[in-house]
Design an enzyme around this catalytic site. Sequence first.
Site, short mmCIF file in Angstrom:
data_model
loop_
_atom_site.label_atom_id
_atom_site.label_comp_id
_atom_site.label_asym_id
_atom_site.label_seq_id
_atom_site.Cartn_x
_atom_site.Cartn_y
_atom_site.Cartn_z
N PRO A 1 0.80 -1.23 0.00
CA PRO A 1 0.00 0.00 0.00
C PRO A 1 0.83 1.28 0.00
O PRO A 1 0.32 2.33 0.43
CB PRO A 1 -0.76 -0.12 1.32
CG PRO A 1 0.29 -0.67 2.26
CD PRO A 1 1.08 -1.66 1.40
N ASP A 2 2.09 1.23 -0.41
CA ASP A 2 2.97 2.38 -0.22
C ASP A 2 2.42 3.67 -0.80
O ASP A 2 2.42 4.72 -0.13
CB ASP A 2 4.34 2.09 -0.84
CG ASP A 2 5.04 0.94 -0.16
OD1 ASP A 2 6.10 1.16 0.44
OD2 ASP A 2 4.54 -0.20 -0.23
N HIS A 3 1.98 3.62 -2.05
CA HIS A 3 1.56 4.86 -2.69
C HIS A 3 0.29 5.42 -2.07
O HIS A 3 0.15 6.64 -1.90
CB HIS A 3 1.34 4.62 -4.19
CG HIS A 3 2.61 4.31 -4.93
ND1 HIS A 3 3.11 3.03 -5.03
CD2 HIS A 3 3.49 5.11 -5.58
CE1 HIS A 3 4.23 3.05 -5.73
NE2 HIS A 3 4.49 4.29 -6.07
#
Length: 777
Positions: free
Chosen positions: A547-549
Amino acid sequence: MDVRLPLTGVRVVDRTDGLGEMTSRLLADLGADVIRVEPPEGAASRRQEPVVDGVSLYYATHNANKRAVVAGPDDFRRLVDTADILVTHAAGDLDELRDRRPELVVVAVTDFGLTGPYRDWQATEWTHLALSGALCRSGLPGREPLLPPGSLAYESAATQAAWAALVAYYNRLDNGVGDLVDVSVYEATAQAVDPGFGIAGSAGGGVPAADGPRGRPDARHLYPIFPCADGSVRICILAPRQWKGMFTWLGEPAEFADPELAKLHRRFAAAGEIYPAIGRLFATRTREQIVAEGQQYGVPTAALLSPTEVLHAEQFTTRGAFTGVPSVPGALMPDGLVEVDGRRAGIRTPAPEHGQHTGEVLAALKPVEPATASTAPAGRTRPLAGLRVLDLGVIVVGAELGRLFADMGADVIKVENKAFPDGSRQTFDGALVSASFAYGHRNKLGLGLDLRSDEGVAIFKRLVAQSDLVVSNFKPGTMESLGLGYDQLKAVNPRIIVADSSAFGPTGPWSRRLGYGPLVRAAAGLSGLWRYPDREDGFSDASTVYPDHVAARVEAVAVLAKLIGRRRDGRGGTVSVAQAEVILGQLQHQLAFESVRPGTLVPVGNDGPDDAPYGLYPCAGDDEWCVVTVRGDDDWRRLNDVLKTDLDLPAARDRIAHRDRIDAAVRAWTADRSPRQAMAELQAAGVPAAMMQRVPELRDDPHLVHRGFFRTMHHPRIAEPMPTENGPALFQHVEEPPLEPAPVMGEHSRAVLIRVLGMSGEEVDALIAEGVVDEFC
């Protein structure tokens, strides 16, 4: 009204139904007064599955902290006259509303945007994942691609819309002019879920997805999953020190003693020998034992948890990550996605009953004269110009947060040190700047500064005195160990805002665990859902960076809210995001259903369980696919007119019972057509369908071309021009991002110290000679 929340005093009118509901929910969590306007019969989302005891858990999770009114056209206009932001899911009367109230920020969240050749197309979660480039990289080689689980497209797009809304509102605070913010779910999915033209994980060696293989890569070696005595575990061995720990853990076997194995690409090449040895080590150990030993040896490790295990995991219960759903006894839902000033910005009031606040809201409205046309400049600006950000962020989520602010005009200074460079600088070819790094750090300045030295810390604090924001995503406690915790920085600048993100949050028994996105997905239950249902080992999330972005966007929304609140009260503060809790928040109605119906949240593969056809179908060509999704009886009639079958299946239950027959008819039809042809014919008939678009194909997609989704970026150390994403939405009064090249290590050290701190050239020379400051040569 909680005056401690940053958006207190901001009024949002929510005229959404499905699309956009989470956008306004995020603003409500941060203190905005969100008034949801519904028709007399109530919003359709009040009946959206899953439903328990007559209560839609979707509605309950997506509309907490709001007030609800039933309002006709006149009352709606009166409400809008008092609003700062309007969030809507349809075009409708937007021009009339903006003419009536020029300072209003209108956020239109639609599937494809207000313009372009796909503007009137039909869409679902799965069509967005197919068209955006996410699907083509999901799955195992030799098998059909695998649709990601949950509602990642719509939930991520809602977060991006909230960011765009606050950008436009911040702009309005300076120039008095509102905006029309045109948010396309399709485009937001391509930017926020797993962007093909964005920074990638460090295991990718700097190679972006756009330059990857045509088919689904076999990425299982990047973040491998191993069975163990009571389930499965995942490890991430990226840095040389992590391999050293794994080597020690294995007992320092001679066959793995080659120093060359410290290099990422050499280890991946030897995975066929290394991974069986790790598998033997783990086979008789429990998940708990492996995670504990991983911590001991410095090897990032996580257990794969089931959804029910997630709901009761000690980390999440200790942090209060879940709260009850008052209307459904025993149900649990995620309690917000972010912490502000040390407090969870979570559920204060449950989702409202239909029309619950009509009387109190409408009675409080005072006659408001429609605004006259603003005399403020109507040009395009970069709203965050004048803000200074000290960016200590690393890898993907750290890069994205700083980039979002830099794109909107902030002076973002990336601070790192040659002894501890950003892990995303690691490349297979030794390049100073990779395409992946260039995407993630455009528009930033590079300052090389040794924060392990007293002099370096002193210089950093001098910069803090003249900055607005410090961002980092180190392991919790790192900033404090450097003498740069919030209390120390607040003493230097009481207005400073300090934002951090981490895998599991700053508190709780897992807070000090080494964490990467793949480990977070495992521990938050997503990896277990992202697999083929017919294969226990068919996990297929290894190539994604989710889920980084989206976690960066959640944090950006909260940080910008804090900056808005600071304009009111003059106070700085803190923002903290746990990536694991972002995932929980994006699975919120599914987890709520799991909490009252254990075992319902399971891998579904490519067969949507609620209607048929709803899945993935082969097209003419090599590994070509089209998603076809029927949302109800009307869609089925339109599809059947195209297929020309003799199937008399008027209701969803009938179609589900005959799924095999329907799927065979759809496959026979799509097999004779290219995926683009199949998509076009079905969309012309009003059926939600989308080709599986590969990442390079996005550049020529006619809708993206029409809407200016891509621009061309040039970097002096990268030979070819780079197509790069544009802004988060289409605005009327917000300028497109500049496209300044990402810095090499310490590229702007001298310029920053002279410009910001007023140092002389001789002072900078001395600091470089002492090793306190790095300068690129």
